[in-house]
Design a protein around this motif. Structure first.
Motif, short mmCIF file in Angstrom:
data_model
loop_
_atom_site.label_atom_id
_atom_site.label_comp_id
_atom_site.label_asym_id
_atom_site.label_seq_id
_atom_site.Cartn_x
_atom_site.Cartn_y
_atom_site.Cartn_z
N LEU A 29 -27.49 117.42 -18.60
CA LEU A 29 -27.35 118.12 -17.32
C LEU A 29 -25.90 118.48 -17.05
CD1 LEU A 29 -29.78 115.96 -15.13
CD2 LEU A 29 -30.07 118.38 -15.69
N LEU A 30 -25.00 117.54 -17.33
CA LEU A 30 -23.58 117.77 -17.06
C LEU A 30 -22.96 118.79 -18.01
CD1 LEU A 30 -22.57 114.07 -16.37
CD2 LEU A 30 -22.66 115.92 -14.68
N GLN A 31 -23.61 119.01 -19.16
CA GLN A 31 -23.11 120.02 -20.10
C GLN A 31 -23.47 121.44 -19.68
OE1 GLN A 31 -24.59 118.73 -23.92
NE2 GLN A 31 -23.29 116.91 -23.96
N LEU A 32 -24.39 121.58 -18.73
CA LEU A 32 -24.69 122.91 -18.22
C LEU A 32 -23.46 123.46 -17.49
CD1 LEU A 32 -28.24 122.33 -16.66
CD2 LEU A 32 -27.73 123.67 -18.71
N PRO A 33 -23.24 124.76 -17.56
CA PRO A 33 -22.13 125.35 -16.79
C PRO A 33 -22.27 124.98 -15.31
CG PRO A 33 -23.05 126.96 -18.31
CD PRO A 33 -23.97 125.77 -18.35
N GLU A 34 -21.12 124.73 -14.68
CA GLU A 34 -21.16 124.29 -13.29
C GLU A 34 -21.87 125.30 -12.39
OE1 GLU A 34 -18.27 122.60 -9.71
OE2 GLU A 34 -17.42 123.13 -11.67
N GLN A 35 -21.68 126.59 -12.66
CA GLN A 35 -22.33 127.59 -11.82
C GLN A 35 -23.84 127.52 -11.94
OE1 GLN A 35 -20.30 128.23 -14.36
NE2 GLN A 35 -20.88 130.06 -15.53
N VAL A 36 -24.33 127.12 -13.11
CA VAL A 36 -25.78 126.95 -13.29
C VAL A 36 -26.25 125.74 -12.48
CG1 VAL A 36 -27.61 126.42 -14.94
CG2 VAL A 36 -25.81 128.06 -15.54
N ARG A 37 -25.54 124.63 -12.60
CA ARG A 37 -25.94 123.43 -11.88
C ARG A 37 -25.92 123.65 -10.37
NH1 ARG A 37 -22.36 119.41 -12.38
NH2 ARG A 37 -20.84 120.30 -13.82
N ARG A 38 -24.90 124.35 -9.90
CA ARG A 38 -24.76 124.54 -8.45
C ARG A 38 -25.72 125.59 -7.91
NH1 ARG A 38 -21.91 120.15 -6.63
NH2 ARG A 38 -20.13 119.74 -8.02
N SER A 39 -26.36 126.34 -8.79
CA SER A 39 -27.25 127.41 -8.32
C SER A 39 -28.62 126.91 -7.90
CB SER A 39 -27.40 128.48 -9.41
OG SER A 39 -28.13 127.97 -10.52
N TYR A 40 -28.92 125.63 -8.17
CA TYR A 40 -30.22 125.07 -7.82
C TYR A 40 -30.10 124.16 -6.60
CZ TYR A 40 -32.05 126.81 -12.25
OH TYR A 40 -32.45 127.63 -13.29
N ASP A 41 -31.09 124.23 -5.73
CA ASP A 41 -31.15 123.39 -4.54
C ASP A 41 -31.84 122.07 -4.90
OD1 ASP A 41 -31.46 122.16 -2.12
OD2 ASP A 41 -32.78 123.68 -1.25
N LEU A 42 -31.06 121.00 -4.97
CA LEU A 42 -31.59 119.69 -5.35
C LEU A 42 -31.60 118.74 -4.16
CD1 LEU A 42 -29.65 119.27 -8.73
CD2 LEU A 42 -31.80 120.49 -8.31
N SER A 43 -31.54 119.29 -2.96
CA SER A 43 -31.40 118.47 -1.76
C SER A 43 -32.62 117.59 -1.48
CB SER A 43 -31.12 119.35 -0.54
OG SER A 43 -32.17 120.29 -0.34
N SER A 44 -33.76 117.89 -2.11
CA SER A 44 -34.95 117.07 -1.89
C SER A 44 -34.86 115.71 -2.57
CB SER A 44 -36.20 117.80 -2.41
OG SER A 44 -36.09 118.04 -3.81
N LEU A 45 -33.98 115.58 -3.57
CA LEU A 45 -33.88 114.34 -4.33
C LEU A 45 -33.37 113.20 -3.44
CD1 LEU A 45 -32.42 115.39 -7.80
CD2 LEU A 45 -34.64 114.29 -7.37
N LYS A 46 -34.14 112.11 -3.43
CA LYS A 46 -33.75 110.91 -2.71
C LYS A 46 -33.25 109.81 -3.65
CE LYS A 46 -37.22 111.58 0.95
NZ LYS A 46 -38.40 110.96 1.63
N ALA A 47 -33.74 109.84 -4.89
CA ALA A 47 -33.38 108.76 -5.83
C ALA A 47 -33.51 109.23 -7.26
CB ALA A 47 -34.26 107.54 -5.60
N ILE A 48 -32.44 108.97 -8.03
CA ILE A 48 -32.48 109.09 -9.49
C ILE A 48 -32.27 107.68 -10.03
CG2 ILE A 48 -31.31 109.96 -11.54
CD1 ILE A 48 -30.60 112.45 -10.04
N VAL A 49 -33.24 107.18 -10.75
CA VAL A 49 -33.18 105.82 -11.28
C VAL A 49 -32.99 105.90 -12.79
CG1 VAL A 49 -34.39 103.62 -11.45
CG2 VAL A 49 -34.75 105.09 -9.45
N HIS A 50 -32.03 105.13 -13.31
CA HIS A 50 -31.81 105.17 -14.77
C HIS A 50 -31.75 103.76 -15.34
CE1 HIS A 50 -27.46 104.07 -15.21
NE2 HIS A 50 -27.39 104.48 -13.97
N ALA A 51 -32.06 103.68 -16.64
CA ALA A 51 -32.06 102.42 -17.38
C ALA A 51 -32.14 102.76 -18.86
CB ALA A 51 -33.22 101.53 -16.95
N ALA A 52 -32.53 101.78 -19.69
CA ALA A 52 -32.86 101.94 -21.12
C ALA A 52 -31.66 101.96 -22.04
CB ALA A 52 -33.70 103.19 -21.37
#
Length: 513
Positions: free
Chosen positions: A255-278
């Motif tokens: 995700l971080l390797q995507l160009p910043e303008q691509v990442r910022r072009s999406y509305d991700l405001s609905s996200l309440k939690a990203i959980v990571h492990a493994a």
């Protein structure tokens, strides 16, 4: 409120339809003689049908055995035989591998839906006619109406990064215990009824598999990606207003390797939690995700065998860099030394944990001694080294299996990996021991540079030597376009190390970490 649905690859159906189809398939399984105590292999890519099969197998009291569909040959044959699966449900294009690995094993052929074909670039492939299809088995039976017996959770095969994969056979969850387990999983993964969750990882892995079945049980809107793609992930979050997702650090990197303008072009405001492990998440990666998405990043530590021991939220991760949290719910953690006594605060030892109430006990198929070796006074270890701080937060240092003994000195590769990840231009790194006729083992470092970065082995050795003891400087430094990782983000160090073992005249996987 709209009816909760399950979606994957452009197809969708209500959870009510999903449950009805699973009940029909359960009747078909009963007709095939599948019942309590049996196991059914599932060799499929991510698909709504994967969840249907999982639910149906549980309805008859049997255990699903999701198998990594990438496996062929000996790996696949081992899992099918070791699990004693009485039946396999297999996507059409994966039939030849299963048929050759387990001759005589009955099969239900699962058609490949368009979304899966598109994600993997597969041509349309009609059913072979060699086996009954999943659609036929479902359409030909009425829904099962008998009460469901207590069924074991899915039998998960460990990744096999240190040798032959082992089947984790978990005890059945009693009907009376299901509400407690469901509530605890929902709290750990920030799941809630009627909300929307997304699964980007393969369902043959433990966490995504549990995530899917528990999301259905909670009555959530569930989206399953046939295959992870960074920008498609962002599109799905925006379009379907996804609230929660469980990921691995490798996905963060993509995700971080995507160009910043691509990442910022999406509305991700609905996200309440990203959980990571493994897998370990490099500090700079985690901080970049938090800087982008805000204080919604959570981490937990555990495994397929034991569920979860600890967890931390964004504030805890930022104030205590490197922690994987402190015990959740009524779980507990101890740090034990080689003499069997508890280590004091701040001192490394073997991490032992006791999981929260409701998570079922387990054994390894045909390897109860290995299960017993993991336990001490009711606490279990996954083979990690770490320490606790004065507030009970856990910090992992390395894995016992990764430890390198060079000239009689113990070296933990994770320390060297952390040092190398601080070097500008390093995207990923694997450090491990390789044979040496004088010292027994020395360190090798395989490094993946950030695209466009120029690194030199001498510069890399100098960087480590300026920060760590001289004996921790890698003898062998290899620059690679990409390092082999599982979908969970775990490094396949075994693959990297095997070439050195073979060159030194070692056979097999002995000692491979």
């Amino acid at each position: 409120m709209s009816e909760p649905r399950i979606h994957s690859g452009g197809t969708s159906q209500s959870l009510e339809t999903l449950r009805t189809r699973a009940a029909r398939l359960a009747s078909a399984l009963n007709a095939d003689g599948i019942g309590p105590g049996d196991r059914v292999a599932v060799v499929m890519r991510n698909d709504i049908a994967f969840v249907e099969v999982t639910l149906a197998v549980g309805l008859v009291g049997a255990a699903p055995v999701p198998i990594n569909w990438h496996w062929t040959g000996d790996d696949l044959a081992h899992a099918l035989a070791d699990s004693r699966s009485r039946l396999a449900v297999v996507h059409t294009d994966l039939l030849p591998a299963v048929e050759s690995s387990a001759p005589g094993l009955p099969i239900i052929e699962a058609e490949i839906p368009p979304g899966v074909r598109c994600a993997y670039g597969l041509a349309e492939q009609p059913s072979t006619g060699r086996w009954p299809t999943l659609s036929q088995r479902i359409d030909d039976h009425e829904p099962r109406t008998e009460p469901s017996p207590a069924a074991p959770m899915s039998v998960i095969y460990t990744s096999g990064t240190t040798g032959r994969a082992k089947g984790v056979l978990r005890d059945p969850v009693a009907v009376a215990d299901r509400p407690t387990l469901l509530a605890n999983i929902a709290k750990l993964w920030h799941l809630a009824p009627a909300e929307t969750t997304l699964i980007p990882a393969p369902l043959y892995h433990s966490a995504p598999n549990v995530h899917a079945t528990f999301a259905v049980a909670l009555g959530m809107n569930l989206h399953i990606m046939p295959r992870f793609d960074a920008e498609e992930f962002l599109r799905l979050v925006q379009e379907h207003r996804v609230n929660s997702v469980q990921m691995v650090p490798t996905m963060f990197n993509r995700l971080l390797q995507l160009p910043e303008q691509v990442r910022r072009s999406y509305d991700l405001s609905s996200l309440k939690a990203i959980v990571h492990a493994a897998a370990p998440c490099p500090r700079h990666v985690k901080e970049a995700m938090i800087g982008w998405l805000g204080p919604i990043v959570h981490e937990y530590y555990g495994g397929a065998e034991v569920g979860a021991f600890t967890a931390c939220d964004t504030a805890e991760a930022l104030s205590r860099p490197g922690t994987v949290g402190r015990p959740i719910l009524d779980a507990d953690v101890r740090i034990v030394g080689e003499d069997g006594t508890d280590k004091p605060v701040g001192e490394d030892g073997i991490v032992y944990g006791r999981c929260f109430t409701g998570w079922p006990d387990f054994t390894y198929i045909d390897d109860e001694p290995k299960r017993r070796q993991m336990e001490r006074d009711g606490y279990l270890t996954l083979g990690d080294i770490g320490h606790l701080d004065d507030e009970g937060y856990l910090y992992l240092s390395d894995r016992l299996n990764d430890m390198v003994i060079s000239g009689g000195v113990n070296i933990y590769p994770a320390e060297v990996e952390a040092c190398l990840l601080d070097l500008e231009g390093v995207a990923d790194v694997a450090v491990f021991g390789i044979p040496d006729p004088d010292l027994g083992e020395v360190l090798a470092a395989h490094i993946q540079p950030i695209p466009g970065a120029i690194l030199h082995p001498a510069e890399i050795r100098t960087h480590v030597g300026s920060r760590l003891a001289r004996y921790k400087v890698p003898r062998e430094v290899v620059l690679a376009d990409e390092l082999p990782r599982e979908d969970t983000g775990k490094l396949f160090k075994r693959r990297l190390k095997q070439q050195y073992l073979e060159a030194a005249g070692h056979n097999g996987d002995e000692g491979v970490a």
